[in-house]
Design a protein around this motif. Structure first.
Motif, PDB file in Angstrom:
ATOM      1  N   VAL A 288      -4.667 -14.750 -12.335  1.00 50.21           N
ATOM      2  CA  VAL A 288      -5.457 -14.324 -11.156  1.00 50.21           C
ATOM      3  C   VAL A 288      -4.592 -13.455 -10.233  1.00 50.21           C
ATOM      4  O   VAL A 288      -5.050 -12.423  -9.729  1.00 50.21           O
ATOM      5  CB  VAL A 288      -6.007 -15.557 -10.393  1.00 50.21           C
ATOM      6  CG1 VAL A 288      -6.660 -15.145  -9.083  1.00 50.21           C
ATOM      7  CG2 VAL A 288      -7.008 -16.307 -11.260  1.00 50.21           C
ATOM      8  N   PHE A 289      -3.327 -13.826 -10.051  1.00 47.12           N
ATOM      9  CA  PHE A 289      -2.429 -12.986  -9.227  1.00 47.12           C
ATOM     10  C   PHE A 289      -2.354 -11.580  -9.812  1.00 47.12           C
ATOM     11  O   PHE A 289      -2.394 -10.586  -9.092  1.00 47.12           O
ATOM     12  CB  PHE A 289      -1.005 -13.570  -9.193  1.00 47.12           C
ATOM     13  CG  PHE A 289      -0.849 -14.769  -8.287  1.00 47.12           C
ATOM     14  CD1 PHE A 289      -1.647 -14.918  -7.157  1.00 47.12           C
ATOM     15  CD2 PHE A 289       0.112 -15.747  -8.554  1.00 47.12           C
ATOM     16  CE1 PHE A 289      -1.490 -16.021  -6.320  1.00 47.12           C
ATOM     17  CE2 PHE A 289       0.269 -16.840  -7.725  1.00 47.12           C
ATOM     18  CZ  PHE A 289      -0.544 -16.981  -6.615  1.00 47.12           C
ATOM     19  N   ALA A 290      -2.224 -11.515 -11.158  1.00 52.24           N
ATOM     20  CA  ALA A 290      -2.086 -10.198 -11.808  1.00 52.24           C
ATOM     21  C   ALA A 290      -3.351  -9.360 -11.567  1.00 52.24           C
ATOM     22  O   ALA A 290      -3.261  -8.164 -11.271  1.00 52.24           O
ATOM     23  CB  ALA A 290      -1.831 -10.382 -13.302  1.00 52.24           C
ATOM     24  N   GLN A 291      -4.510 -10.008 -11.661  1.00 52.51           N
ATOM     25  CA  GLN A 291      -5.765  -9.269 -11.419  1.00 52.51           C
ATOM     26  C   GLN A 291      -5.811  -8.753  -9.985  1.00 52.51           C
ATOM     27  O   GLN A 291      -6.229  -7.632  -9.710  1.00 52.51           O
ATOM     28  CB  GLN A 291      -6.969 -10.189 -11.639  1.00 52.51           C
ATOM     29  CG  GLN A 291      -7.221 -10.520 -13.101  1.00 52.51           C
ATOM     30  CD  GLN A 291      -8.394 -11.489 -13.234  1.00 52.51           C
ATOM     31  OE1 GLN A 291      -9.422 -11.322 -12.592  1.00 52.51           O
ATOM     32  NE2 GLN A 291      -8.229 -12.503 -14.056  1.00 52.51           N
ATOM     33  N   ASN A 297      -3.103  -2.128  -6.550  1.00 51.93           N
ATOM     34  CA  ASN A 297      -2.656  -0.807  -7.031  1.00 51.93           C
ATOM     35  C   ASN A 297      -3.744   0.239  -6.810  1.00 51.93           C
ATOM     36  O   ASN A 297      -3.461   1.350  -6.359  1.00 51.93           O
ATOM     37  CB  ASN A 297      -2.358  -0.871  -8.543  1.00 51.93           C
ATOM     38  CG  ASN A 297      -0.999  -1.499  -8.786  1.00 51.93           C
ATOM     39  OD1 ASN A 297      -0.160  -1.499  -7.885  1.00 51.93           O
ATOM     40  ND2 ASN A 297      -0.792  -2.020  -9.984  1.00 51.93           N
ATOM     41  N   ASP A 298      -4.987  -0.138  -7.149  1.00 53.12           N
ATOM     42  CA  ASP A 298      -6.097   0.823  -6.990  1.00 53.12           C
ATOM     43  C   ASP A 298      -6.247   1.224  -5.525  1.00 53.12           C
ATOM     44  O   ASP A 298      -6.445   2.397  -5.207  1.00 53.12           O
ATOM     45  CB  ASP A 298      -7.414   0.215  -7.505  1.00 53.12           C
ATOM     46  CG  ASP A 298      -7.352   0.014  -9.025  1.00 53.12           C
ATOM     47  OD1 ASP A 298      -6.441   0.609  -9.654  1.00 53.12           O
ATOM     48  OD2 ASP A 298      -8.191  -0.746  -9.571  1.00 53.12           O
ATOM     49  N   ILE A 299      -6.139   0.236  -4.643  1.00 51.92           N
ATOM     50  CA  ILE A 299      -6.253   0.539  -3.205  1.00 51.92           C
ATOM     51  C   ILE A 299      -5.113   1.474  -2.784  1.00 51.92           C
ATOM     52  O   ILE A 299      -5.314   2.438  -2.036  1.00 51.92           O
ATOM     53  CB  ILE A 299      -6.237  -0.754  -2.363  1.00 51.92           C
ATOM     54  CG1 ILE A 299      -7.492  -1.584  -2.639  1.00 51.92           C
ATOM     55  CG2 ILE A 299      -6.133  -0.445  -0.870  1.00 51.92           C
ATOM     56  CD1 ILE A 299      -7.554  -2.920  -1.920  1.00 51.92           C
ATOM     57  N   GLY A 300      -3.914   1.195  -3.322  1.00 47.19           N
ATOM     58  CA  GLY A 300      -2.748   2.045  -3.010  1.00 47.19           C
ATOM     59  C   GLY A 300      -3.014   3.496  -3.364  1.00 47.19           C
ATOM     60  O   GLY A 300      -2.687   4.405  -2.596  1.00 47.19           O
TER      61      GLY A 300
END
Ligand code: PEP
Ligand code: MN
Length: 357
Positions: A288-291, A297-300
């Motif tokens: 879940v942390f990885a998801q 990343n996408d927000i970044g």
């Protein structure tokens, strides 16, 4: 480290946790004798008193000095209880040995300083005293271990650690934050090293002593050092955290002693089953942390395209508020949820900083 098991230190604890009690400071001969008489109990095996007091500010009571060692020797003669004091220099060690003090401890303001600890270690060479090393005031496990190694390398095998909590700038409930994960890690690395908890200096308040002591025993610590004074409110140092001898005795009586092993095969199977479930849940947590990090990343990437600042304080406050209230509803503490989400948020920020570069 080459260590001698605590049962062989000659303190007659009968397999019970080691009980050390006595005033923060030696003040008068009468105060010492009265306190020691009051502390006579099967759960109390060593009488403590500081004669040289490392105080935060000058012009406070800094201890009675060598005469206090004579009072300790008198307590020992009269009550037959071994006695302990704090040493902070080679001269202190010499005097403590001269007066037949049984247990020497190194205080938190001394164990931070490798020069001072080495000087003490050199002065101890050749003696077979029991030496207890308090954790340094700052939460630095390596420094604590380093201090114990210096003493051990001087040939001291009757060696133990005292966990007295750590100084923090933020005000917490405790005078010195316990940061239990540090003694737990010490125990993992040195399973044979006795660890004594000092609930008086952790709590800074007499009301907290019982609860902290019970936590220490739940964590399989090997003993307790409790500050006790015949007239606590009039003590010349640490008045708020000292208890009357009768209270110190009652605390040791009320504490629940935990078994070190589980009883029988049934419990072992149950434990194995529960641990398997925990392994499984931890694996789910990681995935879940990885998801979550993927979304970060996408927000970044979006922030980079629009040239938006990585840290959005309002959003972060919103997250913290929402997750804390949810956590509280699920029976978790605010401190715990805050710690977890601060770590997650920090990692997210670190990732985005790399992306927007
Ligand atoms: C003490 O035990 O009285 C004392 C000075 O403790 P610490 O070194 O833990 O502050
Ligand atoms: Mn004290």
């Amino acid at each position: 480290m080459k260590l001698m098991s605590m049962d062989k230190w000659g303190l007659n604890t009968n397999g019970m946790p080691l009980g050390i009690a006595g005033p923060c400071s030696a003040e008068t001969e009468q105060q010492m004798l009265d306190t020691a008489e009051g502390l006579k109990h099967k759960n109390i095996h060593v009488f403590r008193a500081g004669v040289w007091k490392p105080r935060t500010r000058p012009n406070s009571f800094e201890g009675v000095g060598e005469i206090g060692l004579e009072w300790l020797a008198k307590v020992k003669k009269q009550t037959k209880i071994p006695v302990a004091t704090e040493v902070a220099s080679a001269e202190h060690v010499r005097l403590a040995i001269k007066h037949g003090i049984d247990v020497l401890w190194i205080g938190a303001r001394t164990s931070v300083n490798p020069f001072a600890v080495q000087e003490i270690a050199d002065a101890l060479r050749g003696s077979d005293k029991i030496v207890l090393v308090k954790n340094p005031i700052n939460p630095d496990l390596e420094l604590w271990i380093g201090a114990m190694e210096r003493i051990n390398q001087a040939g001291i095998k009757k060696l133990g650690a005292i966990h007295r909590g750590f100084s923090t700038y933020e005000k917490v409930n405790f005078r010195n934050a316990p940061k239990w994960q540090i003694p737990i890690e010490l125990k993992r690395r040195y399973p044979d090293l006795p660890i004594i908890c000092d609930p008086s200096h952790i709590g800074g308040s007499r009301d907290l002593i019982f609860e902290i002591s019970q936590t220490a025993l739940n964590l399989e610590m090997h003993g307790l050092m409790i500050e006790s004074h015949v007239d606590p409110n009039c003590a010349l140092s640490d008045a708020k955290q000292q208890v009357k001898p009768i209270v110190a005795r009652e605390i040791t009586e009320k504490l629940l002693l935990r078994n070190h092993d589980l009883k029988g095969k049934g419990h072992l199977n149950q434990l194995k089953n529960l641990r398997d479930q925990i392994d499984e849940l931890d694996h789910i947590l990681i995935s879940v942390f990885a998801q979550r990090m993927d979304r970060v990343n996408d927000i970044g990437k979006l922030k980079k395209e629009d040239n938006v600042a990585v840290l959005q304080s309002d959003r972060w406050s919103e997250i913290l508020e929402d997750r804390t209230s949810l956590g509280l509803k699920s029976g978790m503490s605010e401190i715990f949820i805050k710690k977890i989400f601060e770590a997650i948020h920090q990692e997210s920020i670190n990732k985005q900083i790399v992306i927007v570069k």
